[in-house]
Write a protein that holds these residues in place. Sequence first.
Motif, PDB file in Angstrom:
ATOM      1  N   MET A   1      46.674   5.470  15.953  1.00 49.48           N
ATOM      2  CA  MET A   1      47.391   4.322  16.462  1.00 49.48           C
ATOM      3  C   MET A   1      48.326   3.784  15.379  1.00 49.48           C
ATOM      4  N   LYS A   2      49.545   3.427  15.786  1.00 50.23           N
ATOM      5  CA  LYS A   2      50.532   2.888  14.842  1.00 50.23           C
ATOM      6  C   LYS A   2      50.483   1.371  14.870  1.00 50.23           C
ATOM      7  N   ILE A   3      50.182   0.807  13.700  1.00 55.75           N
ATOM      8  CA  ILE A   3      50.012  -0.638  13.574  1.00 55.75           C
ATOM      9  C   ILE A   3      51.127  -1.217  12.715  1.00 55.75           C
ATOM     10  N   GLY A   4      51.788  -2.240  13.220  1.00 61.32           N
ATOM     11  CA  GLY A   4      52.768  -2.984  12.436  1.00 61.32           C
ATOM     12  C   GLY A   4      52.094  -4.214  11.860  1.00 61.32           C
ATOM     13  N   LEU A   5      52.228  -4.415  10.571  1.00 58.98           N
ATOM     14  CA  LEU A   5      51.604  -5.547   9.893  1.00 58.98           C
ATOM     15  C   LEU A   5      52.651  -6.641   9.658  1.00 58.98           C
ATOM     16  N   TYR A   6      52.406  -7.779  10.259  1.00 56.17           N
ATOM     17  CA  TYR A   6      53.307  -8.925  10.163  1.00 56.17           C
ATOM     18  C   TYR A   6      52.590  -9.975   9.317  1.00 56.17           C
ATOM     19  N   PHE A   7      52.962 -10.068   8.044  1.00 55.31           N
ATOM     20  CA  PHE A   7      52.302 -10.969   7.099  1.00 55.31           C
ATOM     21  C   PHE A   7      52.925 -12.362   7.146  1.00 55.31           C
ATOM     22  N   GLY A   8      52.095 -13.383   6.947  1.00 57.40           N
ATOM     23  CA  GLY A   8      52.630 -14.735   6.868  1.00 57.40           C
ATOM     24  C   GLY A   8      51.529 -15.763   6.736  1.00 57.40           C
ATOM     25  N   THR A   9      51.937 -16.983   6.384  1.00 53.68           N
ATOM     26  CA  THR A   9      50.947 -18.066   6.357  1.00 53.68           C
ATOM     27  C   THR A   9      50.717 -18.585   7.773  1.00 53.68           C
ATOM     28  N   PHE A  10      51.721 -18.453   8.652  1.00 58.51           N
ATOM     29  CA  PHE A  10      51.613 -18.909  10.038  1.00 58.51           C
ATOM     30  C   PHE A  10      51.070 -20.341  10.073  1.00 58.51           C
ATOM     31  N   ASN A  11      51.830 -21.226   9.448  1.00 61.77           N
ATOM     32  CA  ASN A  11      51.410 -22.613   9.231  1.00 61.77           C
ATOM     33  C   ASN A  11      52.404 -23.603   9.850  1.00 61.77           C
ATOM     34  N   PRO A  12      52.536 -23.644  11.187  1.00 62.40           N
ATOM     35  CA  PRO A  12      51.799 -22.910  12.211  1.00 62.40           C
ATOM     36  C   PRO A  12      52.579 -21.694  12.716  1.00 62.40           C
ATOM     37  N   ILE A  13      51.878 -20.834  13.455  1.00 65.38           N
ATOM     38  CA  ILE A  13      52.546 -19.755  14.184  1.00 65.38           C
ATOM     39  C   ILE A  13      53.388 -20.417  15.282  1.00 65.38           C
ATOM     40  N   HIS A  14      54.576 -19.873  15.557  1.00 66.92           N
ATOM     41  CA  HIS A  14      55.446 -20.475  16.566  1.00 66.92           C
ATOM     42  C   HIS A  14      56.070 -19.386  17.436  1.00 66.92           C
ATOM     43  N   ILE A  15      56.881 -19.816  18.397  1.00 61.96           N
ATOM     44  CA  ILE A  15      57.429 -18.858  19.364  1.00 61.96           C
ATOM     45  C   ILE A  15      58.361 -17.846  18.707  1.00 61.96           C
ATOM     46  N   GLY A  16      58.950 -18.175  17.569  1.00 55.73           N
ATOM     47  CA  GLY A  16      59.785 -17.201  16.842  1.00 55.73           C
ATOM     48  C   GLY A  16      58.961 -16.023  16.373  1.00 55.73           C
ATOM     49  N   HIS A  17      57.800 -16.313  15.761  1.00 58.62           N
ATOM     50  CA  HIS A  17      56.889 -15.239  15.318  1.00 58.62           C
ATOM     51  C   HIS A  17      56.470 -14.363  16.507  1.00 58.62           C
ATOM     52  N   LEU A  18      56.076 -15.025  17.594  1.00 59.09           N
ATOM     53  CA  LEU A  18      55.607 -14.283  18.778  1.00 59.09           C
ATOM     54  C   LEU A  18      56.700 -13.423  19.387  1.00 59.09           C
ATOM     55  N   THR A  19      57.904 -13.980  19.469  1.00 63.28           N
ATOM     56  CA  THR A  19      59.023 -13.243  20.073  1.00 63.28           C
ATOM     57  C   THR A  19      59.329 -11.977  19.281  1.00 63.28           C
ATOM     58  N   ILE A  20      59.388 -12.093  17.966  1.00 66.45           N
ATOM     59  CA  ILE A  20      59.680 -10.936  17.113  1.00 66.45           C
ATOM     60  C   ILE A  20      58.564  -9.892  17.230  1.00 66.45           C
ATOM     61  N   ALA A  21      57.305 -10.341  17.133  1.00 66.16           N
ATOM     62  CA  ALA A  21      56.177  -9.403  17.207  1.00 66.16           C
ATOM     63  C   ALA A  21      56.126  -8.707  18.562  1.00 66.16           C
ATOM     64  N   ASN A  22      56.323  -9.461  19.628  1.00 67.83           N
ATOM     65  CA  ASN A  22      56.276  -8.858  20.963  1.00 67.83           C
ATOM     66  C   ASN A  22      57.433  -7.884  21.155  1.00 67.83           C
ATOM     67  N   HIS A  23      58.609  -8.225  20.629  1.00 70.32           N
ATOM     68  CA  HIS A  23      59.761  -7.323  20.724  1.00 70.32           C
ATOM     69  C   HIS A  23      59.431  -5.981  20.048  1.00 70.32           C
TER      70      HIS A  23
END
Length: 192
Positions: A1-23
């Motif tokens: 399985m190919k896993i993309g690692l998205y590192f961050g503090t996510f303080n807080p996680i927001h819709i920008g993070h989700l949009t990029i990861a889902n894309h």
Amino acid sequence: MKIGLYFGTFNPIHIGHLTIANHLAEHSDLDQIWFVVTPQSPFKKKSSLLDNYQRLEMVFQATKDYDKLRPSDIEFSLKQPNYTIDTLVYLEEKYPNHTFSLIMGEDNLKGFHKWKNYELILENYNIYVYPRISEGKTDTQFKDHPKIHHVAAPIMEISSTFIRNSIKDGKNIRPLLPYAVWEYIDEMNFYK
């Protein structure tokens, strides 16, 4: 399985993070995206940074309805200060059937040559780079590198700092957060 690692503090996680990861999960060859929550350094106490597990809980709340997106606390148990190369080596040992890639914004790519063992990372891992509106000219050092893949993800210029400051100022920022994350922040009285 190919896993993309998205590192961050996510303080807080927001819709920008989700949009990029889902894309990336939907429009690249990656099977899953893991949000690797960066632990608070024991050497740097930052008052605006929530506890590791509170930030992990927000990532869990944000990703629970997405099959291809996962929270990860993998760095919580690693020696601090931690470097990306150490996390990658650890993950390869723990999950030998997975291949790991990094996800980063164009702005981070500019300073990538300063990372510990960046040559080793480039030699062994793919890097998926999403666009950012950035000042100055684009870095050309890694322009045609075969391990660096520029992804035409939506440009999301939302910052966690802006969200924290807006909450502190009593502004309504609900549209910028996944609903479950907003509820958790509100319930816990974070960032006020």
